[in-house]
Motif scaffolding. Structure first.
Motif, short mmCIF file in Angstrom:
data_model
loop_
_atom_site.label_atom_id
_atom_site.label_comp_id
_atom_site.label_asym_id
_atom_site.label_seq_id
_atom_site.Cartn_x
_atom_site.Cartn_y
_atom_site.Cartn_z
N ARG A 62 38.51 19.86 59.13
CA ARG A 62 38.46 20.35 60.48
C ARG A 62 37.35 21.33 60.45
N LEU A 63 37.05 22.02 59.41
CA LEU A 63 35.92 23.15 59.54
C LEU A 63 34.48 22.31 59.32
N GLY A 64 34.46 21.22 58.48
CA GLY A 64 33.45 20.59 58.20
C GLY A 64 32.87 21.11 56.95
N GLY A 65 33.40 21.86 56.15
CA GLY A 65 32.94 22.43 55.04
C GLY A 65 32.21 21.71 53.99
N VAL A 66 31.11 22.53 53.43
CA VAL A 66 30.30 21.53 52.60
C VAL A 66 30.34 21.95 51.13
N CYS A 67 30.75 23.43 51.08
CA CYS A 67 31.21 24.14 49.84
C CYS A 67 32.18 25.07 50.09
N ALA A 68 32.63 25.64 49.09
CA ALA A 68 33.79 26.86 49.15
C ALA A 68 34.07 27.37 48.00
N VAL A 69 34.65 28.69 48.05
CA VAL A 69 35.10 29.54 47.05
C VAL A 69 36.50 29.74 47.25
N VAL A 70 37.44 29.46 46.23
CA VAL A 70 39.11 29.81 46.37
C VAL A 70 39.26 31.15 45.29
N VAL A 71 39.44 32.17 45.95
CA VAL A 71 39.66 33.47 45.21
C VAL A 71 41.15 33.71 45.03
N PRO A 72 41.78 34.06 44.04
CA PRO A 72 42.97 34.82 43.98
C PRO A 72 43.20 36.17 44.75
N LEU A 73 44.21 36.36 45.37
CA LEU A 73 44.52 37.68 45.83
C LEU A 73 45.49 38.28 44.77
N HIS A 74 45.23 39.29 44.14
CA HIS A 74 45.89 39.44 42.87
C HIS A 74 45.88 40.90 42.35
N THR A 75 46.68 41.34 41.68
CA THR A 75 46.62 42.51 40.91
C THR A 75 47.04 42.28 39.31
N ARG A 76 46.80 43.29 38.76
CA ARG A 76 47.24 43.22 37.21
C ARG A 76 48.66 42.59 36.78
N ARG A 77 49.38 42.74 37.97
CA ARG A 77 50.92 42.37 37.81
C ARG A 77 51.31 41.04 38.32
N GLN A 78 50.44 40.59 39.24
CA GLN A 78 50.97 39.48 40.00
C GLN A 78 49.92 38.83 40.60
N VAL A 79 49.88 37.57 41.11
CA VAL A 79 49.03 36.60 42.25
C VAL A 79 49.87 36.51 43.22
N LEU A 80 49.48 37.15 44.44
CA LEU A 80 49.99 37.01 45.54
C LEU A 80 49.57 36.02 46.46
N GLY A 81 48.33 35.35 46.45
CA GLY A 81 47.90 34.32 47.28
C GLY A 81 46.60 33.94 46.91
N ALA A 82 45.94 33.29 47.84
CA ALA A 82 44.72 32.70 47.30
C ALA A 82 43.74 32.75 48.87
N LEU A 83 42.57 33.00 49.00
CA LEU A 83 41.79 33.04 50.03
C LEU A 83 40.74 32.04 49.62
N THR A 84 40.55 31.13 50.86
CA THR A 84 39.26 30.23 50.83
C THR A 84 38.27 30.58 51.70
N VAL A 85 37.15 30.54 51.25
CA VAL A 85 35.64 30.93 52.02
C VAL A 85 34.92 29.61 52.05
N ALA A 86 34.64 29.10 53.13
CA ALA A 86 33.97 28.01 53.12
C ALA A 86 32.56 27.97 54.13
N ARG A 87 31.55 27.26 53.57
CA ARG A 87 30.33 27.16 54.29
C ARG A 87 30.00 25.85 54.88
N VAL A 88 29.59 25.67 56.23
CA VAL A 88 29.46 24.51 56.89
C VAL A 88 27.87 24.06 57.01
N ALA A 89 27.08 24.98 56.62
CA ALA A 89 25.64 24.58 56.90
C ALA A 89 25.20 23.54 55.59
N PRO A 90 24.64 22.22 56.19
CA PRO A 90 24.29 21.49 55.15
C PRO A 90 23.27 22.04 53.79
N GLY A 91 23.58 21.50 52.88
CA GLY A 91 22.91 22.30 51.36
C GLY A 91 23.11 23.43 50.96
#
Length: 404
Positions: A62-91
């Motif tokens: 849907r977003l037309g992403g060409v690259c992305a980074v998935v980073v965990p939302l975490h602390t020392r005790r637990q991982v609470l979720g994941a955040l995905t950041v994408a770019r849509v510009a070619p190259g």
């Protein structure tokens, strides 16, 4: 963004599924390893079979992403979720510095989310503790009582305000309202300590309120680390059918309000003495003078804490005047409606609020008829508990969410 359920569980129900490496999505890898995952065009082109991976894939389509980074939302005790950041510009692609910043954002977001979860857990514990500390109201002859407790809007939503009512060994009904210094779990613990000391002293010693207050002040000084407290302690005296009278003392608390059946409202300003925990500790030799007032038929006696009449935006005098005007206008209401309407009209904010109200019956009501009206089900106390000293059997507290 994908988030685990509170407590470290999976995204649905239970732990994350064990999947072959080829079918795991980047989000699952981030959740499992607490490390970021970089997705280039080749990785995005893969279509693993897991439901989470397919959802992730559809997002990029849907977003037309060409690259992305998935980073965990975490602390020392637990991982609470994941955040995905994408770019849509070619190259386009991510630099190491950008990835470092995104990972740091994920760590900081995780700390915030964990703090929010811990706050919710603490608030639940505080509310449960407060409900257990609040008193189920006794049912005595044709006297009608009701109570409300509204927690503070911040902190652990629990504090030092309390109300109480119970029968003494001589058959007299008591009414108590009080406030221990503080607005946290420690204040609630001190409140329970002071309340229980007052109960024991009042039951053991059939004495005027002034002597009970003196003994309580001494007990707080020598057997407790509770800080100062304010309190109104009163005895409702009279034969069945009336007339009724209030005998009370006031230890630095806002004065009781007496509202007649025709709406005349006046504060009971007598009986004032020092705060509890002050005279005995400083060897001041101060006392609490006993005061008396007649309670006319169909009149309403209201005890309350300062959170109802004082706030950062309104001084005490203005709050007392507002309370008197509104209570006068509501004199004819049922006691339950009386309290609810007062809270709605005054709309206190900031501090916690406790309220205890007594309605005197018609002259002669209950004299020899042997039938007392049933109390309402509404009670701020925890459900399933019997009222202390009721003269009417089978008067347990019901959940406030239950229909009457």
């Amino acid at each position: 963004m994908f988030r685990r359920r509170p407590g470290g569980g999976g995204l649905a129900h239970g732990p994350l599924p064990s999947l072959p490496e080829s079918t795991r999505s980047a989000a699952i890898q981030a959740l499992r390893t607490a490390e970021h995952v970089v997705l280039d065009s080749d990785a995005l082109a893969e279509r693993p079979d897991s439901p989470l991976a397919r959802a992730h894939r559809e997002l990029f389509d849907r977003l037309g992403g060409v690259c992305a980074v998935v980073v965990p939302l975490h602390t020392r005790r637990q991982v609470l979720g994941a955040l995905t950041v994408a770019r849509v510009a070619p190259g386009s692609s991510y630099t190491e510095a950008e990835i470092f910043v995104l990972a740091d954002i994920g760590r900081r977001a995780g700390l915030v989310m964990e703090a929010a979860e811990l706050f919710e857990q603490q608030r639940h514990v505080a509310e449960t503790m407060q409900r257990q500390l609040l008193t189920p109201l006794p049912q005595v002859d044709h006297l009608t009582m009701a109570a409300r407790y509204r927690p503070a809007e911040s902190a652990a939503e629990v504090g030092g305000d309390w109300y109480d009512s119970f029968l003494l060994s001589d058959g007299v009904l008591t009414m108590v309202i009080g406030d221990v210094v503080g607005h946290d779990l420690r204040a609630a613990a001190h409140m329970a300590e002071v309340r229980n000391m007052l109960r024991a002293l009042a039951w053991d010693r059939t004495e005027p309120p002034s002597l009970i207050m003196r003994r309580l002040d001494e007990a707080m000084t020598h057997t407790s680390d509770a800080p100062m407290a304010t309190c109104v302690f009163g005895r409702i005296e009279g034969p069945e059918g009336g007339p009724w009278q209030l005998q009370w003392v006031n230890a630095g608390h806002p004065p009781p309000l007496l509202v007649s059946a025709d709406g005349e409202a006046r504060f009971l300003d007598a009986g004032h003495g020092p705060l509890l925990g002050l005279s005995s500790a400083l060897h001041l030799g101060l006392g609490w003078p006993d005061a008396r007032a007649d309670l006319p038929p169909r009149s309403t006696l209201l005890l309350y804490t300062d959170g109802l009449v004082e706030s950062r935006t309104r001084d005490l005098e203005a709050g007392l005047d507002s309370l008197r005007r509104h209570a006068s206008a509501l004199a004819g209401r049922d006691v339950e409606d009386f309290l609810d309407e007062l809270l709605e009209r005054i709309d206190p904010s900031g501090d916690d609020v406790a309220m205890l109200v007594l309605r005197i019956p018609e002259a002669g009501a209950g004299s020899g008829d042997g039938q007392a009206p049933a109390l309402h089900a509404h009670s701020p106390a925890a459900p399933g508990r019997g009222a202390p000293g009721s003269r009417v059997e089978d008067t347990p507290v019901r959940d406030t969410s239950e229909p009457p």
